[in-house]
Design a protein around this motif. Structure first.
Motif, PDB file in Angstrom:
ATOM      1  N   ALA A 184       0.826  -1.213   0.000  1.00 35.29           N
ATOM      2  CA  ALA A 184       0.000   0.000   0.000  1.00 35.29           C
ATOM      3  C   ALA A 184       0.859   1.261   0.000  1.00 35.29           C
ATOM      4  O   ALA A 184       0.508   2.261  -0.628  1.00 35.29           O
ATOM      5  CB  ALA A 184      -0.928  -0.001   1.217  1.00 35.29           C
ATOM      6  N   THR A 185       1.977   1.208   0.694  1.00 33.26           N
ATOM      7  CA  THR A 185       2.895   2.349   0.729  1.00 33.26           C
ATOM      8  C   THR A 185       3.393   2.681  -0.667  1.00 33.26           C
ATOM      9  O   THR A 185       3.478   3.852  -1.057  1.00 33.26           O
ATOM     10  CB  THR A 185       4.090   2.047   1.655  1.00 33.26           C
ATOM     11  N   GLN A 186       3.689   1.652  -1.433  1.00 31.80           N
ATOM     12  CA  GLN A 186       4.155   1.851  -2.804  1.00 31.80           C
ATOM     13  C   GLN A 186       3.021   2.301  -3.718  1.00 31.80           C
ATOM     14  O   GLN A 186       3.180   3.232  -4.521  1.00 31.80           O
ATOM     15  CB  GLN A 186       4.782   0.558  -3.331  1.00 31.80           C
ATOM     16  N   ASP A 187       1.860   1.655  -3.601  1.00 31.33           N
ATOM     17  CA  ASP A 187       0.753   1.944  -4.514  1.00 31.33           C
ATOM     18  C   ASP A 187       0.173   3.340  -4.307  1.00 31.33           C
ATOM     19  O   ASP A 187      -0.166   4.026  -5.272  1.00 31.33           O
ATOM     20  CB  ASP A 187      -0.360   0.906  -4.325  1.00 31.33           C
ATOM     21  N   TYR A 188       0.057   3.766  -3.055  1.00 35.20           N
ATOM     22  CA  TYR A 188      -0.563   5.059  -2.753  1.00 35.20           C
ATOM     23  C   TYR A 188       0.462   6.170  -2.551  1.00 35.20           C
ATOM     24  O   TYR A 188       0.091   7.287  -2.175  1.00 35.20           O
ATOM     25  CB  TYR A 188      -1.433   4.945  -1.505  1.00 35.20           C
ATOM     26  N   LEU A 189       1.722   5.875  -2.782  1.00 31.97           N
ATOM     27  CA  LEU A 189       2.799   6.874  -2.632  1.00 31.97           C
ATOM     28  C   LEU A 189       2.820   7.452  -1.223  1.00 31.97           C
ATOM     29  O   LEU A 189       2.840   8.670  -1.013  1.00 31.97           O
ATOM     30  CB  LEU A 189       2.641   8.002  -3.651  1.00 31.97           C
ATOM     31  N   LEU A 190       2.851   6.577  -0.241  1.00 28.94           N
ATOM     32  CA  LEU A 190       2.891   7.035   1.148  1.00 28.94           C
ATOM     33  C   LEU A 190       4.307   7.389   1.569  1.00 28.94           C
ATOM     34  O   LEU A 190       5.264   6.695   1.239  1.00 28.94           O
ATOM     35  CB  LEU A 190       2.367   5.943   2.087  1.00 28.94           C
ATOM     36  N   ASP A 191       4.420   8.479   2.291  1.00 27.69           N
ATOM     37  CA  ASP A 191       5.655   8.809   2.997  1.00 27.69           C
ATOM     38  C   ASP A 191       5.438   8.311   4.424  1.00 27.69           C
ATOM     39  O   ASP A 191       5.048   9.063   5.306  1.00 27.69           O
ATOM     40  CB  ASP A 191       5.899  10.312   2.958  1.00 27.69           C
ATOM     41  N   LEU A 192       5.649   7.016   4.628  1.00 30.54           N
ATOM     42  CA  LEU A 192       5.257   6.348   5.861  1.00 30.54           C
ATOM     43  C   LEU A 192       6.392   6.324   6.874  1.00 30.54           C
ATOM     44  O   LEU A 192       7.481   5.833   6.594  1.00 30.54           O
ATOM     45  CB  LEU A 192       4.806   4.919   5.562  1.00 30.54           C
ATOM     46  N   PHE A 193       6.095   6.849   8.060  1.00 30.84           N
ATOM     47  CA  PHE A 193       7.054   6.807   9.156  1.00 30.84           C
ATOM     48  C   PHE A 193       6.593   5.771  10.168  1.00 30.84           C
ATOM     49  O   PHE A 193       5.467   5.834  10.667  1.00 30.84           O
ATOM     50  CB  PHE A 193       7.177   8.177   9.837  1.00 30.84           C
ATOM     51  N   THR A 194       7.458   4.804  10.460  1.00 28.49           N
ATOM     52  CA  THR A 194       7.134   3.774  11.438  1.00 28.49           C
ATOM     53  C   THR A 194       7.627   4.195  12.808  1.00 28.49           C
ATOM     54  O   THR A 194       8.817   4.448  12.991  1.00 28.49           O
ATOM     55  CB  THR A 194       7.771   2.425  11.047  1.00 28.49           C
ATOM     56  N   CYS A 195       6.701   4.292  13.750  1.00 31.15           N
ATOM     57  CA  CYS A 195       7.050   4.722  15.106  1.00 31.15           C
ATOM     58  C   CYS A 195       7.520   3.517  15.911  1.00 31.15           C
ATOM     59  O   CYS A 195       6.739   2.892  16.659  1.00 31.15           O
ATOM     60  CB  CYS A 195       5.845   5.375  15.780  1.00 31.15           C
ATOM     61  N   ASN A 196       8.771   3.162  15.759  1.00 32.44           N
ATOM     62  CA  ASN A 196       9.344   2.046  16.506  1.00 32.44           C
ATOM     63  C   ASN A 196       9.783   2.525  17.875  1.00 32.44           C
ATOM     64  O   ASN A 196      10.639   3.405  17.983  1.00 32.44           O
ATOM     65  CB  ASN A 196      10.543   1.463  15.753  1.00 32.44           C
ATOM     66  N   LEU A 197       9.205   1.949  18.900  1.00 34.48           N
ATOM     67  CA  LEU A 197       9.561   2.316  20.263  1.00 34.48           C
ATOM     68  C   LEU A 197      10.585   1.346  20.816  1.00 34.48           C
ATOM     69  O   LEU A 197      10.428   0.142  20.715  1.00 34.48           O
ATOM     70  CB  LEU A 197       8.324   2.309  21.161  1.00 34.48           C
ATOM     71  N   SER A 198      11.622   1.868  21.392  1.00 35.56           N
ATOM     72  CA  SER A 198      12.627   1.037  22.034  1.00 35.56           C
ATOM     73  C   SER A 198      12.586   1.352  23.522  1.00 35.56           C
ATOM     74  O   SER A 198      12.905   2.450  23.942  1.00 35.56           O
ATOM     75  CB  SER A 198      14.024   1.336  21.467  1.00 35.56           C
TER      76      SER A 198
END
Length: 345
Positions: A96-110
């Motif tokens: 979906a990120t590729q198809d919809y041209l998302l600038d997706l930020f993953t909020c990885n918590l450490s």
């Protein structure tokens, strides 16, 4: 992805005589008003690959195409993963990120702090008109910020991280619906409570029912996560999410209680054998002969005496869009499940 076609299909549906048309118009208006107020550069979309945010993503793409005359820019989005997410879900998010041209930020918590698996919506204020009024039927605890609820800490910290990285984002589109946990008192737009990162949460599909989500997805043939075709109706962590028992296929649901064919391995591990189709759906499948790739070779399948048919079959589930009672949407979710060790995400 043909964004012009997306916009045309969505807006045509909104103006049609379909029963879902008023809800589509309502959602489009909410998104359009948000876009008019903030502009695309100050809006993000919460996307975790689920059915609701997939609907929202498609709606937002339609509005951007119709309202923004410039070249289609990447869509700002954030992903707050559950501990131990499903691989199929992560794969769909990638597509979906590729198809919809998302600038997706993953909020990885450490963090060394063990957070509950079940996430809740960020803190929102109960509407002032409801607090202390005679018409307010909720428990008094519901007037407290949702952020104080179990699981809210993980969401709050994820949004803090996002605000730190993207300080210009002022509004976040969220696919929350009225029947979701803590969704009862939400309106189209709610600001977060004190102590939470400052965002306005925009809920365009707040009034949609479970069936409306699937009507929209199937009518417009919108791709969705394949887990929904396997009986899952609400997706979370692998620790607490299972196929919906209401969609379990029973013998009465199927015209055949036995498979038409089985692939088995003969004594020679390099030989694959395919059974002949059973003559009757009610026929007991016992010890039978199968033909190997070499027509001159024969082998016999082993029989499992623990089952009535002699064959151990995995349970089968109907797809999510066949669930008749939307109240059972979360029947496959185990509330409060916490693994012994939660991996760092």
């Amino acid at each position: 992805m043909d964004f012009q076609k997306i916009a045309s299909n969505v807006y045509n549906l909104a103006e049609s005589e379909e029963s879902i048309a008023p809800l589509v118009r309502e959602a489009l208006q909410v998104i359009e008003q948000c876009l008019d107020q903030y502009g695309q550069d100050h809006i993000s979309l919460s996307f975790n690959g689920g059915k609701d945010c997939t609907v929202l993503l498609h709606l937002y793409a339609a509005v951007l195409t119709r309202k923004v005359l410039s070249t289609h820019k990447p869509i700002s989005a954030l992903y707050i993963p559950d501990p131990s997410p499903f691989p199929a879900l992560e794969e769909f998010i990638k597509i979906a990120t590729q198809d919809y041209l998302l600038d997706l930020f993953t909020c990885n918590l450490s963090s060394d702090i063990q957070l509950p698996v079940e996430s809740v919506t960020p803190g929102v204020s109960t509407p002032t008109s409801l607090k202390g009024s005679n018409g307010y039927i909720g428990h008094s605890l519901q007037t407290r910020p949702v952020g104080a609820a179990r699981g809210g800490e993980g969401m709050r910290r994820a949004l803090e991280l996002y605000k730190l990285r993207f300080p210009d984002i002022q509004a976040i589109l969220v696919g929350t619906r009225r029947t979701d946990p803590h969704g009862t008192t939400l309106s189209y737009r709610n600001v977060t409570d004190p102590g939470w990162p400052a965002f306005e949460r925009v809920n365009p599909i707040i009034n949609w029912a479970y069936s409306d989500v699937w009507t929209f997805l199937t009518k417009l043939k919108i791709p969705y996560c394949t887990l929904y075709d396997e009986g899952y109706t609400s997706l979370g962590s692998t620790y607490n999410t299972f196929p919906n028992p209401a969609l379990l296929v029973t013998d009465s649901d199927s015209s055949t209680t036995l498979p038409s064919s089985l692939t088995v391995v003969a004594n020679n591990p390099n030989t694959m054998c395919l059974t002949e189709s059973p003559r009757s759906s009610t026929e007991t499948l016992g010890s039978f002969r199968v033909l190997a790739n070499n027509p001159n070779t024969q082998c016999h399948a082993e029989v499992n005496d623990k089952t009535a048919s002699g064959v151990n079959l995995l349970p089968r589930y109907r797809p999510a869009y066949e669930l008749q009672d939307g109240a059972l949407e979360r029947a496959g979710r185990v509330s409060g499940a916490i693994p012994t060790v939660i991996p760092e995400i």
